[in-house]
Design an enzyme around this catalytic site. Structure first.
Site, PDB file in Angstrom:
ATOM      1  CB  THR A 160      44.341   0.075 108.219  1.00 53.65           C
ATOM      2  OG1 THR A 160      44.229   0.508 109.549  1.00 53.65           O
ATOM      3  CG2 THR A 160      44.740  -1.383 108.253  1.00 53.65           C
ATOM      4  NE  ARG A 188      42.172   2.629 118.869  1.00 48.38           N
ATOM      5  CZ  ARG A 188      42.121   2.195 117.616  1.00 48.38           C
ATOM      6  NH1 ARG A 188      43.252   1.979 116.971  1.00 48.38           N
ATOM      7  NH2 ARG A 188      40.983   1.983 117.014  1.00 48.38           N
ATOM      8  CB  VAL A 189      45.570  -2.082 121.154  1.00 50.12           C
ATOM      9  CG1 VAL A 189      45.630  -3.216 120.141  1.00 50.12           C
ATOM     10  CG2 VAL A 189      46.950  -1.841 121.770  1.00 50.12           C
ATOM     11  N   GLY A 190      43.735  -1.074 118.471  1.00 49.18           N
ATOM     12  CA  GLY A 190      42.509  -1.301 117.720  1.00 49.18           C
ATOM     13  C   GLY A 190      42.359  -2.760 117.311  1.00 49.18           C
ATOM     14  CG  ASP A 191      40.307  -3.419 113.636  1.00 45.23           C
ATOM     15  OD1 ASP A 191      40.843  -2.293 113.796  1.00 45.23           O
ATOM     16  OD2 ASP A 191      39.960  -3.848 112.523  1.00 45.23           O
ATOM     17  CB  THR A 210      40.574  -0.792 106.768  1.00 49.29           C
ATOM     18  OG1 THR A 210      40.709   0.639 106.895  1.00 49.29           O
ATOM     19  CG2 THR A 210      39.765  -1.100 105.524  1.00 49.29           C
ATOM     20  N   GLY A 211      38.945   0.353 109.477  1.00 51.91           N
ATOM     21  CA  GLY A 211      37.857   1.216 109.926  1.00 51.91           C
ATOM     22  C   GLY A 211      38.021   1.529 111.398  1.00 51.91           C
ATOM     23  CD  GLN A 212      34.314   5.105 113.231  1.00 52.62           C
ATOM     24  OE1 GLN A 212      33.259   4.477 113.116  1.00 52.62           O
ATOM     25  NE2 GLN A 212      34.344   6.402 113.494  1.00 52.62           N
ATOM     26  N   GLY A 213      38.333   0.700 114.613  1.00 51.75           N
ATOM     27  CA  GLY A 213      38.638  -0.619 115.134  1.00 51.75           C
ATOM     28  C   GLY A 213      37.822  -1.041 116.334  1.00 51.75           C
TER      29      GLY A 213
HETATM   30  N1  ASP Z   1      41.165  -0.351 112.099  1.00 49.80           N
HETATM   31  C1  ASP Z   1      42.280   0.493 112.428  1.00 49.80           C
HETATM   32  C2  ASP Z   1      42.245   0.788 113.912  1.00 49.80           C
HETATM   33  O1  ASP Z   1      41.200   0.974 114.455  1.00 49.80           O
HETATM   34  C3  ASP Z   1      42.263   1.766 111.681  1.00 49.80           C
HETATM   35  C4  ASP Z   1      41.958   1.650 110.215  1.00 49.80           C
HETATM   36  O2  ASP Z   1      41.650   0.605 109.726  1.00 49.80           O
HETATM   37  O3  ASP Z   1      42.031   2.625 109.514  1.00 49.80           O
HETATM   38  O4  ASP Z   1      43.294   0.873 114.489  1.00 49.80           O
END
Ligand code: ASP
Length: 291
Positions: A160, A188-191, A210-213
């Site tokens: 991200t 799929r929609v993340g954070d 940034t990470g596993q949303g």
């Molecule tokens: N947070 C983002 C998501 O889950 C991915 C990322 O930050 O790398 O969509």
């Protein structure tokens, strides 16, 4: 001159075995360009968006041009921004066909009564606003995340970009943009496009995650961090507490944050996090791993 500061990230999916020299050079260039904009009096919102546009257009990160497709082969992109001075926010989710999702998010904030547009409606709106479409998707996208797409707990490998800014008038803003996690399901929609989860700015702090949303949504990561600062925690304590909470749930990632004094926090629990910053003393730093 008033004290300005900035921090940006290029994702917490960094892998030790990969070389990030190009990203390091590019992140420094973005910070230098944005320092000039801040010195010229640009607003926090403008600088946050402009920095994210540069990151999206580089094709070096898993956002904008660097995006990877979902399981159905479609490029669905998410972005949001928040203006801490006005409390306004704008976002797009699962947007297809446009070069700069963060510019679409800005248009939602500035030109609609809404906070978020998704899918086809977001694309129709982007078209009506005259935003730049992508012609040939296969020629445009670089799939920058190759080599980052094979890790971690739960398999939600990610990348991200984002930016938090304090401008010369003391205003804070944050913006975030992504293609999401690798191998995501269609829709799929993340954070990232969700204010409070992936992006937040108020008069206490600006935060971009940034990470596993999925985990960042569950803990309202960005707002939780700013609310901790408003409640009297230091920025570093509040930011670390958010990442610890995510780690406690089994999640992986990081965040960047800035408070109104210009303090910077950048905790992560993944292998690395691409990031670069400008301190209130005018110093620029760039880092991917801690050692
Ligand atoms: N947070 C983002 C998501 O889950 C991915 C990322 O930050 O790398 O969509």
């Amino acid at each position: 001159m008033a004290r300005t500061a900035l921090i940006l990230h290029g994702g917490a999916g960094a892998r030790r075995e990969r070389n990030y020299d190009a990203e390091v050079v590019h992140m420094r260039q973005v910070v230098e360009a944005m320092k000039a904009r801040l010195d010229a009096g640009a607003s926090a919102v403008d600088v946050a968006v402009e920095a994210v546009v540069m990151l999206e257009d580089s094709g070096l990160y898993v956002a904008g041009r660097g995006a990877s497709p979902n399981l159905a082969g479609a490029y669905e992109l998410d972005a949001s921004l928040m203006d801490g001075a006005s409390g306004k926010a704008g976002a797009v989710a699962a947007l297809q066909g446009f070069r700069n999702p963060v510019v679409a998010a800005r248009a939602v904030m500035d030109r609609t009564p809404h906070v978020m547009l998704a899918g086809e409606g977001a694309a129709l709106f982007a078209h009506d606003q005259g935003l730049e479409p992508i012609g040939d998707e296969e020629a445009w996208f670089t799939r920058a995340g190759k080599g980052e797409d094979n890790h971690p707990p739960g398999g939600l490998s990610h990348g991200t970009v984002g930016c938090c800014v304090l401008d010369s008038e003391g205003r804070l803003a944050a913006a975030t943009s992504t293609a999401g996690v690798f191998g995501k399901m269609p829709g799929r929609v993340g954070d990232t496009p969700i204010p409070a989860a992936g992006t937040w700015a108020d008069d206490s702090a600006a935060v971009s995650c940034t990470g596993q949303g999925e985990y960042f949504i569950r803990v309202a990561a960005a707002a939780r961090t700013a609310f901790g600062v408003a409640a009297g925690q230091s920025l570093a304590e509040a930011a670390q507490a958010t990442i610890d909470r995510i780690g406690g749930l089994g999640g992986d990632g990081g965040l960047i944050a800035l408070d109104r004094e210009g303090n910077i926090a950048q905790p992560y629990n993944s292998q690395g996090m691409k990031r670069a910053w400008l301190t209130t003393d005018g110093e620029i730093g760039v880092q991917v791993f801690d050692q």
